[in-house]
Scaffold this motif. Sequence first.
Motif, PDB file in Angstrom:
ATOM      1  N   PRO A 106      27.466   0.939  -3.229  1.00  0.00           N
ATOM      2  CA  PRO A 106      28.599   0.092  -3.622  1.00  0.00           C
ATOM      3  C   PRO A 106      28.136  -1.275  -4.148  1.00  0.00           C
ATOM      4  N   PHE A 164      20.074  -7.158  -9.264  1.00  0.00           N
ATOM      5  CA  PHE A 164      20.629  -6.130  -8.372  1.00  0.00           C
ATOM      6  C   PHE A 164      20.630  -4.751  -9.030  1.00  0.00           C
ATOM      7  N   THR A 165      20.492  -3.714  -8.216  1.00  0.00           N
ATOM      8  CA  THR A 165      20.646  -2.349  -8.710  1.00  0.00           C
ATOM      9  C   THR A 165      21.297  -1.492  -7.630  1.00  0.00           C
ATOM     10  N   PRO A 166      22.214  -0.587  -8.022  1.00  0.00           N
ATOM     11  CA  PRO A 166      22.846   0.274  -7.025  1.00  0.00           C
ATOM     12  C   PRO A 166      22.051   1.563  -6.774  1.00  0.00           C
ATOM     13  N   PHE A 167      20.934   1.739  -7.503  1.00  0.00           N
ATOM     14  CA  PHE A 167      20.205   3.009  -7.430  1.00  0.00           C
ATOM     15  C   PHE A 167      19.083   2.965  -6.397  1.00  0.00           C
ATOM     16  N   THR A 187      13.514  -4.166  -6.002  1.00  0.00           N
ATOM     17  CA  THR A 187      14.163  -3.736  -4.762  1.00  0.00           C
ATOM     18  C   THR A 187      15.307  -2.809  -5.129  1.00  0.00           C
ATOM     19  N   THR A 188      15.294  -1.594  -4.615  1.00  0.00           N
ATOM     20  CA  THR A 188      16.350  -0.662  -4.991  1.00  0.00           C
ATOM     21  C   THR A 188      17.532  -0.759  -4.033  1.00  0.00           C
ATOM     22  N   GLY A 189      18.663  -0.256  -4.506  1.00  0.00           N
ATOM     23  CA  GLY A 189      19.859  -0.201  -3.658  1.00  0.00           C
ATOM     24  C   GLY A 189      20.326  -1.552  -3.151  1.00  0.00           C
ATOM     25  N   SER A 190      20.318  -2.582  -4.009  1.00  0.00           N
ATOM     26  CA  SER A 190      20.610  -3.939  -3.542  1.00  0.00           C
ATOM     27  C   SER A 190      22.009  -4.440  -3.881  1.00  0.00           C
ATOM     28  N   THR A 191      22.779  -3.678  -4.699  1.00  0.00           N
ATOM     29  CA  THR A 191      24.105  -4.188  -5.081  1.00  0.00           C
ATOM     30  C   THR A 191      25.065  -4.455  -3.911  1.00  0.00           C
ATOM     31  N   PRO A 192      24.939  -3.754  -2.759  1.00  0.00           N
ATOM     32  CA  PRO A 192      25.875  -4.080  -1.677  1.00  0.00           C
ATOM     33  C   PRO A 192      25.850  -5.561  -1.286  1.00  0.00           C
ATOM     34  N   MET A 193      24.751  -6.250  -1.580  1.00  0.00           N
ATOM     35  CA  MET A 193      24.678  -7.679  -1.273  1.00  0.00           C
ATOM     36  C   MET A 193      25.664  -8.504  -2.104  1.00  0.00           C
ATOM     37  N   ARG A 194      26.148  -7.930  -3.211  1.00  0.00           N
ATOM     38  CA  ARG A 194      27.071  -8.679  -4.069  1.00  0.00           C
ATOM     39  C   ARG A 194      28.470  -8.785  -3.466  1.00  0.00           C
ATOM     40  N   THR A 234      31.569  -6.876  -3.316  1.00  0.00           N
ATOM     41  CA  THR A 234      32.728  -6.800  -4.220  1.00  0.00           C
ATOM     42  C   THR A 234      34.040  -6.673  -3.448  1.00  0.00           C
ATOM     43  N   CYS A 246      32.114   3.854  -0.859  1.00  0.00           N
ATOM     44  CA  CYS A 246      32.258   2.920   0.265  1.00  0.00           C
ATOM     45  C   CYS A 246      32.675   3.618   1.555  1.00  0.00           C
ATOM     46  N   ASN A 270      32.568  -4.260   0.559  1.00  0.00           N
ATOM     47  CA  ASN A 270      32.376  -3.853  -0.831  1.00  0.00           C
ATOM     48  C   ASN A 270      33.533  -3.072  -1.442  1.00  0.00           C
TER      49      ASN A 270
END
Lengths: 309, 306
Positions: A20, A62-65, B228-235, B237, B266, B281
């Motif tokens: 997410p 940022f990346t969601p992968f 760093t992969t899988g980091s968007t949850p830090m944003r 939303t 989610c 998120n």
Amino acid sequence: METITIKTLKDLPPEENLLPGTAMCAGCGGLLALRHCLKALGDKTIIVNAAGCFTLLSIYPFTPFRNSWLYTAMASAPAGAQGVRDALDILIRKGRISPEENLKVVVLTGDGTAYDMGLSSTSGAIYRNLDFYYICYDNEAYGNTGFQWSPSSPFASKTATTMPGRIIPTGAELSKKNLFEIWRSHKPPYLATISPAHPVDLVNKFKKAEQFKGPKLFISLAPCPPGWGTEPSRSANFAKLAVDTGIWALKEAVYGEIRHTFIPKKFKPVEEYLKEQGRFAHLFKPVRQEETIRKIQEMVDGYWKEARI
Amino acid sequence: MLRVRFHGRGGQGAKVASRVLGTAAFLEGYYAQDFPLYGAERRGAPIAAFTRISKEPVLERGVIAEPDIVIVMDETLLSDPLSSPLAGVREGCVVFINTTHSREEVRAKYKITAQVITLDITKISLDILGRPVLSALAGGVAARLSGLKEDSLSKGVEKETSEIITDRSVIEKNIEAAVHCYNAVESHPHPAPLPSRGTEVPEGEGRKTTVITVPFEPAITSSPAINTTGSTPMRKTGNWRLFRPVWDYEKCTKCMTCVARCPDGCIALNEDGFPYTDYENCKGCMICAEECPVKAITAEREVHSW
């Protein structure tokens, strides 16, 4: 070769390979489709993403992968995939990485790229029998730049560049390009249409595609709340209606041999799909465009009449 | 010159609000300029839009860094570093905030020394329009704070909305909502005006060019790479959300439909196999509530609590 198929939503792979927090719109149908595609593909993938809405999946830093992601211009994602595939093959041959570390190369593009700008490089990659996956999230317009007309936009839809008006009340005058047939004419090992509202069918198609070496191509309908003029909560619902009305046929083609994977028992009238979308609202208000609605119904009926022969 | 800056989330109508204000001012005989700031973002993401109003031709260009009036259409933006709606706000500025809280509470919470006005225009929008589209309403507030006439506002809303809405009754409702908001806020004095920029070009200045040589860098350092992969949850939303999905486990049959339909991934299962969402998120698209076959998920209005 027999492939293991799943039957219900409870059998869907539990791993989330798309996290997410992305900048995609709330209710993005394309994102929902991609989430299921990545569940089916696993995390040993490398995505080659052409410019489009999904550009914004990975915004620095940022990346969601969980996997690697490479970004290309609109027309050149299959060329990027060729480079990645070649590099992986060379590294394996030289013993620099083990065959277990091999990755699936996945091209990810919108319909503007798939139907339009990137068609020739895709044709080239299929012709060369490049071993890759191609996922097209088809929201039926150039969505990222403000929903302008694309060759995927359906007949009579309103886009930013096919505004219905006094002279042309129907909106888009041309019909959607038949990308499935264009790709099928290359006789790729595996080709399928998918829908975010049919995740079981979607996952099974990816599982089936896995056995083939060569191009494995997928086109997913991607309901787009801002572009289609629909509520974000209705995205899955419209994806389902597209299938139930026969507008979006769920099918696959193995080396060019077509099979429909889901045929509704009773087709709903296309009007049910059209009437609640902002991009078709002009067909119902202020004056009902009976002729145009009938023409759309005839196009859908004609498709299924031909398909059942 | 009066400089007004709008902050909203993509889809709320910040751009149209700036146009409503600009058109209302134009129809009242002023020079006006309005434009949005486009970024690589979309529905739900922070958006800014700007309106300049003047008795003289507006030669100033570019984003408004020092606004006289700021319209914050979504309270959660106040704590969003990407948006920073209070940037450049000076003593005497008028700051409008769409919130359920009072002006005193907001002033204390965000330490705002400028004049603060609050009103829950989201509620007014839901009541009158049935949808949380705030363009006409924020335009109405801005028109009052800018000192424009009610009649100019109505005409401005009519002109702008009829370009995007074909249904006459919806246009009427937008005018009604705008006028309601116009009359719900009091006019406030504007801060001392700043000089207009762009009218004078100092002679002999500004044409000097300095060539900066950028050293060659290999691609590994000059191109952006995310390691760093899988980091968007830090944003996070989650602050996009207007409604939050709430599960009733009495009704839930653990059918997995909501889990399978969440575009953002989610929704997960707790130890007992019941679904729950990551509120940090979840964007509040409410597909889960729409799709739930037993209607075990309800939408609750999200009120920003501190």
